[in-house]
Design an enzyme around this catalytic site. Structure first.
Site, PDB file in Angstrom:
ATOM      1  N   SER A 291     -10.994  -0.894   4.149  1.00 51.88           N
ATOM      2  CA  SER A 291     -11.628  -1.358   3.147  1.00 51.88           C
ATOM      3  C   SER A 291     -12.886  -1.950   3.660  1.00 51.88           C
ATOM      4  CB  SER A 291     -11.027  -2.590   2.456  1.00 51.88           C
ATOM      5  OG  SER A 291     -11.558  -2.797   1.107  1.00 51.88           O
ATOM      6  N   GLU A 384      -7.578   6.596  -5.144  1.00 49.90           N
ATOM      7  CA  GLU A 384      -8.454   5.355  -5.160  1.00 49.90           C
ATOM      8  C   GLU A 384     -10.075   5.609  -5.427  1.00 49.90           C
ATOM      9  OE1 GLU A 384      -9.736   3.599  -1.157  1.00 49.90           O
ATOM     10  OE2 GLU A 384      -7.976   4.666  -0.504  1.00 49.90           O
ATOM     11  N   HIS A 414      -5.952   2.265  -3.147  1.00 49.92           N
ATOM     12  CA  HIS A 414      -6.693   1.535  -2.124  1.00 49.92           C
ATOM     13  C   HIS A 414      -5.777   0.793  -1.280  1.00 49.92           C
ATOM     14  CE1 HIS A 414     -10.524  -0.032  -0.379  1.00 49.92           C
ATOM     15  NE2 HIS A 414      -9.884  -1.387  -0.752  1.00 49.92           N
TER      16      HIS A 414
END
Length: 451
Positions: A291, A384, A414
């Site tokens: 991320s 995602e 995600h």
């Protein structure tokens, strides 16, 4: 299938990145384009398929149980060069008709997955051909950067890793279990080096070895540039240490909004430089993050390159945000299907940048000079909102000459890989770790930089 019906499926498939409704909703489909054996005209058909080892895709010439082989089969027998669309990338592939034991074994596997193949074969009165499609190059024609084949198409190795709705449910359940409590760490947390450049963090070694001899996996945690989970992140470092077979250091970088860009990036760079100062070979360092941590990993590569530092041997970015202008189409297409949303991306980007330009590197990695980067493993889920950030970076980096492996996990949200921290990780999480370990081992075996 009738021509008009096929065309409807093809149009829906292309408009929705491989997803279709009606009788084929939830089915694993691809679009196969062959060259007419007599006409020379390119023809496209939708087909069900199975994944095979080595990235091959398997299709079966059933023709719905008709007594004659379908036209596409005759076409690829005449010219095995075909194009395959999966919904998330387009593959130039070579078709091969399987024979003997291999054909029998793989057809049996297809029947085990769907008994309809056996029914088709019985109805047709013929042995249904099984065809393997082996990828030769990958492109992203739905992306601006992928409108034409990459300059170095051979440097992009893309795989759509199969997963089911049950796999997604297992991932979500595993992540929920982590919120209730973290499993015991069960790893050595003795510092592997004397210092880490003045940046705090946690050493975790699940594989033994030494930092100077075996190298270091530098782990940069996610959390939208502003959050940390100190009870869980050492577990991720532990899993990464196991997969990469070396000690891992989890960086505790400064967080926004109190410390906006470039504070966190400076911390990652400082830790990396401290490793080299203490004798860790640069090509034995793997930098890994998810991320926002994946963003920082890619930003650090650009910052180090710009400064003239030796680059790490390899880098892994999972679900990274690579374009901070938030221009990727998946931010809208997949909004509502993912655990995060465009609104979340807008918030974390504003907090992190605090006025810094969103269209400049290194803070926005996609906008940098990507030449000269080390081997990259890029990972994302196909459901995602940051899917296109990963795909666009893969296309741009490979076009710039980087060696890129892109793993896209079917239907995953995600940062799905976080489920590897659960007490009993789901199957798709273990697939992620196995593919990571194989990528690291393969890099070493092939003598590439890194690992």
């Amino acid at each position: 299938m009738p021509y008009d019906f096929n065309q409807q499926i093809i149009q829906e498939f292309r408009a929705n990145r491989g997803k279709v409704g009606g009788p084929f909703e939830g089915a694993r489909l691809l679009l196969l384009t062959t060259t007419g054996a007599r006409s020379g005209v390119r023809r496209t058909v939708p087909l069900g398929y199975l994944n095979d080892e080595g990235g091959r895709m398997l299709v079966i010439a059933s023709a719905g149980g008709a007594p004659h082989h379908p036209a596409w089969y005759h076409n690829l027998r005449a010219d095995p060069r075909v194009t395959v669309e999966t919904g998330v990338f387009t593959v130039e592939a070579e078709a091969a008709v399987l024979e003997g034991e291999e054909r029998e074994r793989l057809f049996a596997r297809a029947v085990e997955a769907d008994s309809g193949w056996a029914d088709y074969q019985a109805r047709s009165g013929r042995v249904l051909p099984v065809v393997a499609l082996t990828p030769r190059s990958v492109s992203f024609p739905d992306l601006p950067e992928g409108a034409s084949p990459p300059l170095h198409a051979d440097r992009l190795d893309a795989t759509l890793v199969p997963a089911t709705s049950d796999d997604r449910a297992a991932v979500m359940a595993a992540i929920r279990s982590l919120l209730a409590g973290a499993p015991a760490l069960g790893a050595d947390v003795t510092p592997a080096l004397a210092h880490t450049g003045g940046v705090p963090g946690v050493w975790v070694s699940a594989a033994g070895g030494s930092a100077t001899g075996d190298g270091v996996t530098l782990y940069v945690h996610g959390g939208g540039f502003e959050h940390t989970q100190p009870a869980l992140e050492p577990l991720m470092a532990c899993r990464l240490s196991e997969a990469t077979r070396r000690p891992a250091f989890k960086v505790e970088q400064r967080l926004a909004p109190v410390h906006p860009y470039p504070a966190a990036l400076d911390d990652v760079v400082a830790v990396y430089r401290s490793l080299l100062e203490q004798g860790v070979p640069s090509d034995r360092v793997i930098v890994c993050g998810e991320s926002s941590g994946g963003t920082l990993v890619l930003s650090a590569l650009l910052a180090l390159k710009e400064a003239g530092d030796p680059l790490p041997g390899a880098a892994v970015a999972i679900s990274p945000l690579t374009d901070l202008t938030l221009s990727s189409r998946s931010l809208d297409v997949d909004d509502g299907r993912d655990v995060i949303s465009r609104r979340v991306a807008e918030h974390v980007t504003a907090q992190y940048l605090a006025g810094a330009p969103a269209d400049q590197a290194p803070q926005s990695p996609l906008h940098g000079d990507l030449s000269g980067l080390p081997p990259l493993l890029l990972v994302a889920g196909t459901a995602e909102v940051l899917l296109d950030d990963t795909r666009r970076f893969a296309a741009a980096a490979s076009a710039a000459g980087a060696e890129v492996t892109l793993d896209l996990y079917e239907g995953m949200p995600h940062a799905f890989h976080a489920s590897v921290m659960a007490q009993d990780p789901p199957a798709v999480a273990m697939t992620f770790l196995r593919r990571l370990a194989d990528w690291v081992a393969g890099s070493r075996a092939r003598g590439r930089r890194g690992c």
